[in-house]
Design an enzyme around this catalytic site. Structure first.
Site, short mmCIF file in Angstrom:
data_model
loop_
_atom_site.label_atom_id
_atom_site.label_comp_id
_atom_site.label_asym_id
_atom_site.label_seq_id
_atom_site.Cartn_x
_atom_site.Cartn_y
_atom_site.Cartn_z
N HIS A 1 37.21 1.74 68.47
CA HIS A 1 37.80 1.60 67.14
C HIS A 1 38.32 0.18 66.91
O HIS A 1 38.82 -0.47 67.83
CB HIS A 1 38.95 2.59 66.96
CG HIS A 1 38.52 4.03 67.02
ND1 HIS A 1 39.37 5.06 66.68
CD2 HIS A 1 37.35 4.61 67.37
CE1 HIS A 1 38.74 6.20 66.83
NE2 HIS A 1 37.51 5.95 67.26
N HIS B 1 45.48 17.31 66.38
CA HIS B 1 44.35 16.88 67.20
C HIS B 1 44.50 17.47 68.59
O HIS B 1 45.54 17.34 69.23
CB HIS B 1 44.31 15.35 67.27
CG HIS B 1 42.99 14.79 67.69
ND1 HIS B 1 42.36 15.12 68.88
CD2 HIS B 1 42.16 13.89 67.09
CE1 HIS B 1 41.23 14.47 68.98
NE2 HIS B 1 41.07 13.71 67.90
N ASP C 1 34.30 10.97 61.40
CA ASP C 1 34.92 9.74 61.91
C ASP C 1 33.99 8.57 61.60
O ASP C 1 32.84 8.55 62.05
CB ASP C 1 35.15 9.86 63.41
CG ASP C 1 35.93 8.69 63.97
OD1 ASP C 1 35.43 7.55 63.89
OD2 ASP C 1 37.04 8.91 64.51
N GLU D 1 34.63 17.30 65.34
CA GLU D 1 34.61 15.88 65.00
C GLU D 1 33.24 15.27 65.26
O GLU D 1 32.61 15.56 66.28
CB GLU D 1 35.67 15.12 65.80
CG GLU D 1 35.77 13.65 65.43
CD GLU D 1 36.97 12.96 66.04
OE1 GLU D 1 36.95 11.72 66.13
OE2 GLU D 1 37.94 13.66 66.43
N ASP E 1 31.81 3.89 70.70
CA ASP E 1 33.09 4.44 70.26
C ASP E 1 34.28 3.54 70.62
O ASP E 1 35.14 3.91 71.42
CB ASP E 1 33.29 5.84 70.85
CG ASP E 1 34.60 6.49 70.40
OD1 ASP E 1 35.21 5.98 69.45
OD2 ASP E 1 35.00 7.50 71.01
N ARG F 1 46.40 13.46 77.46
CA ARG F 1 45.73 13.33 78.75
C ARG F 1 46.13 14.43 79.72
O ARG F 1 45.79 14.39 80.90
CB ARG F 1 46.05 11.96 79.38
CG ARG F 1 45.63 10.78 78.52
CD ARG F 1 44.12 10.67 78.44
NE ARG F 1 43.70 9.53 77.59
CZ ARG F 1 42.45 9.27 77.27
NH1 ARG F 1 41.48 10.07 77.70
NH2 ARG F 1 42.15 8.25 76.51
N GLU G 1 43.06 5.93 62.72
CA GLU G 1 43.19 5.95 64.18
C GLU G 1 42.89 4.56 64.74
O GLU G 1 42.34 4.40 65.81
CB GLU G 1 42.21 6.94 64.80
CG GLU G 1 42.46 8.39 64.50
CD GLU G 1 41.44 9.28 65.17
OE1 GLU G 1 41.83 10.33 65.67
OE2 GLU G 1 40.24 8.91 65.20
N HIS H 1 37.28 17.25 69.76
CA HIS H 1 36.02 16.66 70.18
C HIS H 1 35.18 17.77 70.81
O HIS H 1 35.66 18.44 71.73
CB HIS H 1 36.24 15.55 71.19
CG HIS H 1 36.94 14.35 70.63
ND1 HIS H 1 37.20 13.22 71.38
CD2 HIS H 1 37.44 14.09 69.39
CE1 HIS H 1 37.81 12.32 70.65
NE2 HIS H 1 37.98 12.83 69.43
N TYR I 1 42.47 15.13 74.60
CA TYR I 1 41.16 14.64 75.03
C TYR I 1 40.62 15.42 76.24
O TYR I 1 39.42 15.45 76.48
CB TYR I 1 41.24 13.15 75.39
CG TYR I 1 41.55 12.25 74.23
CD1 TYR I 1 40.88 12.38 73.02
CD2 TYR I 1 42.50 11.24 74.34
CE1 TYR I 1 41.14 11.54 71.95
CE2 TYR I 1 42.78 10.38 73.28
CZ TYR I 1 42.10 10.54 72.09
OH TYR I 1 42.37 9.71 71.04
#
Length: 280
Positions: free
Chosen positions: A226, A67, A176, A142, A224, A37, A256, A107, A70
């Site tokens: 999970h 990864h 994903d 992704e 989205d 973040r 994830e 992303h 975000y």
């Protein structure tokens, strides 16, 4: 052999992540390159990296997946946000070379009202600035669920980005399961058809990794969210088909799901028991 891992914390370094992965029955792992973040990145400990690379080889870890945070939005409507994405991306790819020949997933971003075409052009523009010929890392786009103004909700959008990248040999895709399910691809009832579409539009040779996530939402919800493996709308039977599909079973799989380490360990055990080794 099934190559499977989970998302682990990078706070204690590469070697600690490898050992933690082994504790939950994994032989790979995913981690954030920096605060997911924010923008800060932990300094590379070269001694830790050296130990990790030796262990990776001796313990049979074929690949790991980094990864991006975000906050990395390559197609933001704000120039300063795109500049942050450019600088973060470039720094991450330099840092990735401490662990050669690994995967870096991001992303694609949200165009925030600019439109898909503008967003795709902006993502490709940044990729053309940060990729370099000598890099050993494969950068993965992704697949996304299509929430809001996300780019990457369709295979066609991902292909449009790749087509605009000069060093496209450095590019791949991370599929994903939650995202494409929520995006409208029926991996439960027509996995073959989905993979045929992927191959036709992008090419299965570009598929380098799979995020294994169940979904809290029905197909095409574009939300989205999970869920744990087998506890959502995708279901355990579909995951058995996914990990054993001839076009997928050789790939690394990364969990994830909303879990702690014990939960990941249980899911890994379940999936290992469902995996069918290739017969000689």
């Amino acid at each position: 052999m099934l190559t499977i891992g989970a998302h682990l914390s990078a706070s204690k370094g590469y070697t600690a992540m490898l050992k933690q992965a082994q504790e939950i029955g994994a032989n790979t792992f995913q981690f954030f390159t920096r605060n997911p973040r924010g923008g800060s990145a932990k300094a590379i400990d070269e001694k830790d990296v050296e130990t990790f690379l030796e262990l990776m080889k001796s313990e049979g870890f074929p690949v790991i997946l980094a990864h991006a945070p975000y906050t990395l939005n390559c197609c933001s409507a704000k120039p300063e946000t795109r500049e942050f994405a450019l600088n973060t991306f470039a720094d991450d790819l330099k840092r990735m070379e401490y662990t050669p020949n690994q995967l870096y997933n991001f992303h694609p971003g949200s165009h925030v009202g600019q439109g898909e075409e503008v967003g795709i052009e902006q993502i490709a523009e940044i990729l053309n600035k940060v990729l370099f010929p000598e890099m050993t890392t494969t950068v993965l786009l992704e697949t996304m669920a299509g929430k809001g103004t996300e780019i990457g909700r369709s295979f066609e959008e991902l292909r449009a980005i790749i087509d605009r990248v000069e060093l496209s040999d450095k590019m791949g895709v991370c599929l994903d399961t939650c995202h494409i399910h929520d995006g409208g691809y029926d991996i439960v009832n027509d996995l073959d058809g989905v993979l045929e579409a992927f191959d036709r539009v992008i090419g299965l040779d570009r598929l380098k990794a799979v995020h294994l996530n169940d979904s809290k939402n029905p197909i095409a919800a574009h939300k989205d969210r999970h869920e744990k493996i087998g506890a959502g709308y995708i279901g355990l039977d579909a995951f058995e088909r996914i990990i054993n599909h001839p076009s997928l079973k050789h790939l690394p799989f990364f969990l994830e799901t909303p879990n702690d380490l014990d939960g990941y360990a249980k899911e890994i055990e379940i999936l290992r028991n469902l995996y069918k080794e290739d017969e000689c």
